[in-house]
Every structure is written in C-alpha cells, then in structure tokens.
Design a protein around this motif. Structure first.
Motif, PDB file in Angstrom:
ATOM      1  N   PRO A  14       0.802  -1.229   0.000  1.00  0.00           N
ATOM      2  CA  PRO A  14       0.000   0.000   0.000  1.00  0.00           C
ATOM      3  C   PRO A  14       0.834   1.278   0.000  1.00  0.00           C
ATOM      4  O   PRO A  14       0.347   2.320  -0.396  1.00  0.00           O
ATOM      5  N   TRP A  15       2.090   1.231   0.395  1.00  0.00           N
ATOM      6  CA  TRP A  15       2.897   2.443   0.442  1.00  0.00           C
ATOM      7  C   TRP A  15       3.660   2.682  -0.868  1.00  0.00           C
ATOM      8  O   TRP A  15       4.332   3.683  -1.014  1.00  0.00           O
ATOM      9  N   GLU A  16       3.550   1.787  -1.810  1.00  0.00           N
ATOM     10  CA  GLU A  16       4.170   1.961  -3.119  1.00  0.00           C
ATOM     11  C   GLU A  16       3.144   2.547  -4.092  1.00  0.00           C
ATOM     12  O   GLU A  16       1.952   2.549  -3.840  1.00  0.00           O
ATOM     13  N   CYS A  17       3.578   3.020  -5.211  1.00  0.00           N
ATOM     14  CA  CYS A  17       2.733   3.503  -6.319  1.00  0.00           C
ATOM     15  C   CYS A  17       1.851   4.687  -5.935  1.00  0.00           C
ATOM     16  O   CYS A  17       0.759   4.856  -6.478  1.00  0.00           O
ATOM     17  N   ASP A  18       2.313   5.513  -5.017  1.00  0.00           N
ATOM     18  CA  ASP A  18       1.508   6.664  -4.593  1.00  0.00           C
ATOM     19  C   ASP A  18       1.240   7.630  -5.728  1.00  0.00           C
ATOM     20  O   ASP A  18       0.132   8.148  -5.864  1.00  0.00           O
ATOM     21  N   HIS A  19       2.257   7.875  -6.553  1.00  0.00           N
ATOM     22  CA  HIS A  19       2.091   8.838  -7.640  1.00  0.00           C
ATOM     23  C   HIS A  19       1.034   8.357  -8.634  1.00  0.00           C
ATOM     24  O   HIS A  19       0.142   9.125  -9.010  1.00  0.00           O
ATOM     25  N   GLU A  20       1.104   7.099  -9.030  1.00  0.00           N
ATOM     26  CA  GLU A  20       0.142   6.545  -9.983  1.00  0.00           C
ATOM     27  C   GLU A  20      -1.269   6.523  -9.396  1.00  0.00           C
ATOM     28  O   GLU A  20      -2.240   6.845 -10.072  1.00  0.00           O
ATOM     29  N   ARG A  21      -1.360   6.143  -8.138  1.00  0.00           N
ATOM     30  CA  ARG A  21      -2.675   6.097  -7.488  1.00  0.00           C
ATOM     31  C   ARG A  21      -3.268   7.496  -7.372  1.00  0.00           C
ATOM     32  O   ARG A  21      -4.466   7.700  -7.596  1.00  0.00           O
ATOM     33  N   HIS A  22      -2.439   8.487  -7.040  1.00  0.00           N
ATOM     34  CA  HIS A  22      -2.925   9.864  -6.920  1.00  0.00           C
ATOM     35  C   HIS A  22      -3.442  10.371  -8.271  1.00  0.00           C
ATOM     36  O   HIS A  22      -4.502  10.995  -8.331  1.00  0.00           O
ATOM     37  N   GLU A  23      -2.697  10.095  -9.342  1.00  0.00           N
ATOM     38  CA  GLU A  23      -3.138  10.528 -10.670  1.00  0.00           C
ATOM     39  C   GLU A  23      -4.476   9.890 -11.032  1.00  0.00           C
ATOM     40  O   GLU A  23      -5.374  10.554 -11.551  1.00  0.00           O
ATOM     41  N   TYR A  24      -4.614   8.593 -10.755  1.00  0.00           N
ATOM     42  CA  TYR A  24      -5.852   7.884 -11.089  1.00  0.00           C
ATOM     43  C   TYR A  24      -7.023   8.421 -10.266  1.00  0.00           C
ATOM     44  O   TYR A  24      -8.094   8.681 -10.794  1.00  0.00           O
ATOM     45  N   GLU A  25      -6.814   8.601  -8.970  1.00  0.00           N
ATOM     46  CA  GLU A  25      -7.890   9.086  -8.112  1.00  0.00           C
ATOM     47  C   GLU A  25      -8.278  10.530  -8.462  1.00  0.00           C
ATOM     48  O   GLU A  25      -9.451  10.882  -8.393  1.00  0.00           O
ATOM     49  N   LYS A  26      -7.307  11.362  -8.825  1.00  0.00           N
ATOM     50  CA  LYS A  26      -7.617  12.734  -9.237  1.00  0.00           C
ATOM     51  C   LYS A  26      -8.448  12.721 -10.516  1.00  0.00           C
ATOM     52  O   LYS A  26      -9.423  13.472 -10.641  1.00  0.00           O
ATOM     53  N   CYS A  27      -8.093  11.855 -11.455  1.00  0.00           N
ATOM     54  CA  CYS A  27      -8.864  11.738 -12.690  1.00  0.00           C
ATOM     55  C   CYS A  27     -10.288  11.288 -12.376  1.00  0.00           C
ATOM     56  O   CYS A  27     -11.247  11.821 -12.940  1.00  0.00           O
ATOM     57  N   GLN A  28     -10.435  10.321 -11.482  1.00  0.00           N
ATOM     58  CA  GLN A  28     -11.758   9.847 -11.094  1.00  0.00           C
ATOM     59  C   GLN A  28     -12.572  10.981 -10.473  1.00  0.00           C
ATOM     60  O   GLN A  28     -13.753  11.142 -10.783  1.00  0.00           O
ATOM     61  N   TYR A  29     -11.952  11.768  -9.594  1.00  0.00           N
ATOM     62  CA  TYR A  29     -12.650  12.874  -8.941  1.00  0.00           C
ATOM     63  C   TYR A  29     -13.051  13.945  -9.951  1.00  0.00           C
ATOM     64  O   TYR A  29     -14.185  14.435  -9.934  1.00  0.00           O
ATOM     65  N   ASP A  30     -12.116  14.298 -10.846  1.00  0.00           N
ATOM     66  CA  ASP A  30     -12.426  15.317 -11.861  1.00  0.00           C
ATOM     67  C   ASP A  30     -13.564  14.855 -12.767  1.00  0.00           C
ATOM     68  O   ASP A  30     -14.430  15.653 -13.147  1.00  0.00           O
ATOM     69  N   ASP A  31     -13.581  13.574 -13.108  1.00  0.00           N
ATOM     70  CA  ASP A  31     -14.653  13.031 -13.932  1.00  0.00           C
ATOM     71  C   ASP A  31     -15.984  13.091 -13.181  1.00  0.00           C
ATOM     72  O   ASP A  31     -17.013  13.432 -13.747  1.00  0.00           O
ATOM     73  N   TYR A  32     -15.953  12.794 -11.892  1.00  0.00           N
ATOM     74  CA  TYR A  32     -17.162  12.859 -11.066  1.00  0.00           C
ATOM     75  C   TYR A  32     -17.703  14.295 -11.028  1.00  0.00           C
ATOM     76  O   TYR A  32     -18.906  14.518 -11.211  1.00  0.00           O
ATOM     77  N   VAL A  33     -16.830  15.243 -10.806  1.00  0.00           N
ATOM     78  CA  VAL A  33     -17.242  16.654 -10.747  1.00  0.00           C
ATOM     79  C   VAL A  33     -17.832  17.088 -12.089  1.00  0.00           C
ATOM     80  O   VAL A  33     -18.867  17.759 -12.141  1.00  0.00           O
ATOM     81  N   ARG A  34     -17.184  16.686 -13.187  1.00  0.00           N
ATOM     82  CA  ARG A  34     -17.695  17.035 -14.517  1.00  0.00           C
ATOM     83  C   ARG A  34     -19.091  16.463 -14.735  1.00  0.00           C
ATOM     84  O   ARG A  34     -19.988  17.159 -15.203  1.00  0.00           O
ATOM     85  N   ARG A  35     -19.299  15.205 -14.345  1.00  0.00           N
ATOM     86  CA  ARG A  35     -20.611  14.581 -14.529  1.00  0.00           C
ATOM     87  C   ARG A  35     -21.671  15.244 -13.648  1.00  0.00           C
ATOM     88  O   ARG A  35     -22.818  15.411 -14.070  1.00  0.00           O
TER      89      ARG A  35
END
Length: 79
Positions: free
Chosen positions: A43-64
C-alpha cells in the motif's frame, strides 16, 4: 470522446480491464496496476500513480455532476 486518459474499447479488451473500470480514466489504470503487481500490492508503493488515477476519477465525477445540474436546470426552465 477519446482523450489522453481514455483507452479504446479494443485496448481495454486487450488489457483485460474489467467492465466496471472502463471509464474516462482507464489509461491511468494500466500503469497503476503494473506498479501494484511489480511491488506485490504494497500500500505504500505507487503513490504517484494512485494519486493521478484518483484525481482523474474525482475530476470526472465533478464534470458529470455539473452536467447533471445543467440538465436539471434546463428541465426546470422548460417546465
């Protein structure tokens, strides 16, 4: 509606992405899952990739949600 964060249906099928994750952020899911497999899902690895994915998910949610509120407003004005 293909953007830099969206894969085509053929690419998603080739990478065997489950249907629930085939959305506007599907291209960011590939490097995230590769990093997770490489690091044994620590769980402590891949923070950068996870942050990018979660930000994209949030931005998509806000857009919808903005789209939905515009549709509701337009429907209320028609009535």
């Amino acid at each position: 509606m293909t953007s830099s964060t969206t894969l085509s249906q053929e690419q998603m099928k080739a990478h065997r992405i489950p249907l629930g994750w085939r959305d506007n952020c599907s291209a960011l899911l590939l490097p995230l899952n590769a990093c997770r497999r490489k690091n044994n899902f620590k769980p402590w690895e891949c923070d950068h990739e996870r942050h990018e994915y979660e930000k994209c998910q949030y931005d998509d949610y806000v857009r919808r949600m903005k789209e939905l509120s515009k549709q509701k407003l337009a429907a209320a004005e028609e009535s």
